[in-house]
Design a protein around this motif. Structure first.
Motif, short mmCIF file in Angstrom:
data_model
loop_
_atom_site.label_atom_id
_atom_site.label_comp_id
_atom_site.label_asym_id
_atom_site.label_seq_id
_atom_site.Cartn_x
_atom_site.Cartn_y
_atom_site.Cartn_z
N VAL A 143 31.42 27.62 -67.47
CA VAL A 143 32.70 27.49 -68.12
C VAL A 143 33.71 26.41 -67.48
N VAL A 144 33.80 26.73 -66.13
CA VAL A 144 34.64 26.04 -65.07
C VAL A 144 34.03 24.38 -65.52
N MET A 145 32.80 24.09 -65.27
CA MET A 145 32.19 22.81 -65.64
C MET A 145 32.50 22.41 -66.93
N LEU A 146 32.42 23.09 -67.91
CA LEU A 146 32.95 22.41 -69.15
C LEU A 146 34.27 21.88 -69.22
N TRP A 147 35.15 22.65 -68.32
CA TRP A 147 36.61 22.32 -68.65
C TRP A 147 36.97 21.18 -67.69
N PHE A 148 35.97 20.97 -66.61
CA PHE A 148 36.31 19.87 -65.92
C PHE A 148 35.74 18.50 -66.58
N GLY A 149 34.88 18.48 -67.38
CA GLY A 149 34.40 17.49 -68.34
C GLY A 149 35.46 17.14 -69.48
N ILE A 150 36.08 18.24 -69.84
CA ILE A 150 37.09 18.17 -71.03
C ILE A 150 38.31 17.25 -70.16
N ILE A 151 38.65 17.84 -69.21
CA ILE A 151 39.96 17.15 -68.63
C ILE A 151 39.77 15.77 -68.03
N THR A 177 41.82 18.24 -80.31
CA THR A 177 40.55 18.48 -81.03
C THR A 177 39.46 18.96 -79.72
N LEU A 178 39.79 18.48 -78.39
CA LEU A 178 39.06 18.84 -77.23
C LEU A 178 39.19 20.06 -76.77
N LEU A 179 40.57 20.37 -76.81
CA LEU A 179 41.19 21.42 -76.13
C LEU A 179 40.79 22.75 -77.00
N LEU A 180 40.85 22.66 -78.41
CA LEU A 180 40.21 23.61 -79.22
C LEU A 180 38.83 24.02 -79.24
N ALA A 181 37.94 22.87 -79.05
CA ALA A 181 36.64 22.92 -79.05
C ALA A 181 36.11 23.68 -77.59
N GLY A 182 37.15 23.41 -76.48
CA GLY A 182 36.66 23.89 -75.08
C GLY A 182 37.16 25.12 -75.34
N ILE A 183 37.94 25.61 -76.01
CA ILE A 183 38.25 27.26 -76.05
C ILE A 183 37.23 27.75 -76.69
N ALA A 185 33.98 26.88 -77.36
CA ALA A 185 32.80 26.71 -76.45
C ALA A 185 32.88 28.10 -75.25
N SER A 186 34.14 28.09 -74.82
CA SER A 186 34.17 28.97 -73.52
C SER A 186 33.93 30.44 -74.05
N LEU A 187 34.71 30.68 -75.53
CA LEU A 187 34.50 31.97 -75.88
C LEU A 187 33.12 32.23 -76.11
N LYS A 188 32.35 31.41 -76.73
CA LYS A 188 31.01 31.52 -77.09
C LYS A 188 30.19 31.75 -76.00
#
Length: 307
Positions: A143-151, A177-183, A185-188
């Motif tokens: 999850v942390v790396m996912l948010w690093f990529g989005i940011i 779009t990316l913030l909603l997708a990140g949320i 994906a994190s929840l999933k």
């Protein structure tokens, strides 16, 4: 280049480890020095990242040959170094943002991309003993790396903005779009994690019950029936143990347990069904239950029957 790679592969495990240390220590040291001191030579970061990844690849064969006494502390140090490496990259990105430089976006995107190699650094020795932290590391790092990529991606996009209103509108849409997708994906990822822990706990408990019923069978016919039920319980648990914790894709991701540890658990489970009718439970039976209880302990506090 190919000649040097072949010479490296021909080295002993210890020789490759020495070479890996000679490459990895300066890479991590330089990374942290630049990050903490705020030096301007940030263009050398990609070289430090590549050096760190190559060093890990060189050291892995030596780690596999370590005794149980040394494997656990050494791999613990490697995990700590990995954390320092990530921390250094993040500190460098923050320093870059404060100076108005957009190079920090590349560091975050690089961390996200390099995470594909993380499973190679996850220790395989004492995996059952470390299962609780193994599960946590896999899901939280994902999850942390996912948010690093989005940011990092959003940072790069905003840095490319030249003030065009149409481009700004597109950026706003991309950001939302990316913030909603990140949320989502994190929840999933966390929902998958809770389902996996719930299933692991349930199947481990079912196998314990099956072994107890097999041991307490009144006659040989009932014993055979209970043995088949225990086999089916093990098959269901085995299916979960070879599942990846953080992702369902083929290449990236960390397995619940490495293959060697799964085979060790399977051996004691099968051995526990060996005593004949009327015999007292042997050591294998006790060890099997202890290992199954260890799986349940790793899932404690992470169970959600409604997930």
């Amino acid at each position: 280049m190919i000649h040097h790679i072949r010479r490296t592969l021909s080295l002993s495990a210890r020789g490759r480890a020495v070479l890996g240390a000679a490459l990895g220590v300066p890479s991590v040291g330089y990374l942290l020095t630049v990050a903490l001191s705020g030096q301007d030579r940030l263009w050398l970061f990609p070289m430090a990242v590549i050096g760190f990844v190559v060093a890990g690849w060189l050291v892995l064969p030596w780690l596999g040959g370590l005794s149980d006494r040394w494997n656990k502390p050494v791999t613990g140090v490697i995990l700590a170094v990995h954390t320092l490496w990530v921390s250094g990259m993040v500190i460098a990105a923050v320093a870059s943002a404060r100076s108005g430089d957009s190079a920090g976006a590349a560091f975050l995107i690089g961390l996200w991309a390099a995470h594909a190699f993380y499973p190679a650094f996850e220790p395989t020795a004492h995996a059952l003993e470390r299962l609780r932290t193994r599960l946590g590391r896999a899901v939280h790092w994902r999850v942390v790396m996912l948010w690093f990529g989005i940011i990092g991606l959003l940072w790069s996009a905003h840095a490319a903005n030249d003030g065009d209103e149409k481009f700004q509108m597109w950026l706003n849409t991309l950001t939302v779009t990316l913030l909603l997708a990140g949320i989502a994906a994190s929840l999933k990822v966390y929902a998958r994690f809770r389902k996996l822990c719930t299933a692991l706990n349930r199947q481990a408990q079912q196998l314990i019950r099956s072994l107890e019923e097999h041991r307490d069978a009144a006659d040989e016919d009932e014993r055979k029936k209970k043995r088949q039920e225990a086999y089916r319980s093990w098959d269901a648990l085995h299916e979960l143990l070879v599942t990846k914790i953080d992702t369902g894709f083929d290449l990236p991701g960390v397995f619940v347990l490495p293959s060697d540890e799964i085979e060790a658990v399977e051996r004691v489970v099968m051995a526990s069904m060996g005593p004949s009718l009327g015999e007292e439970p042997d050591e294998a039976d006790q060890v099997a239950v202890e290992r199954l209880r260890a799986i349940q302990h790793a899932c404690r506090g992470r169970i959600d029957a409604l997930a």
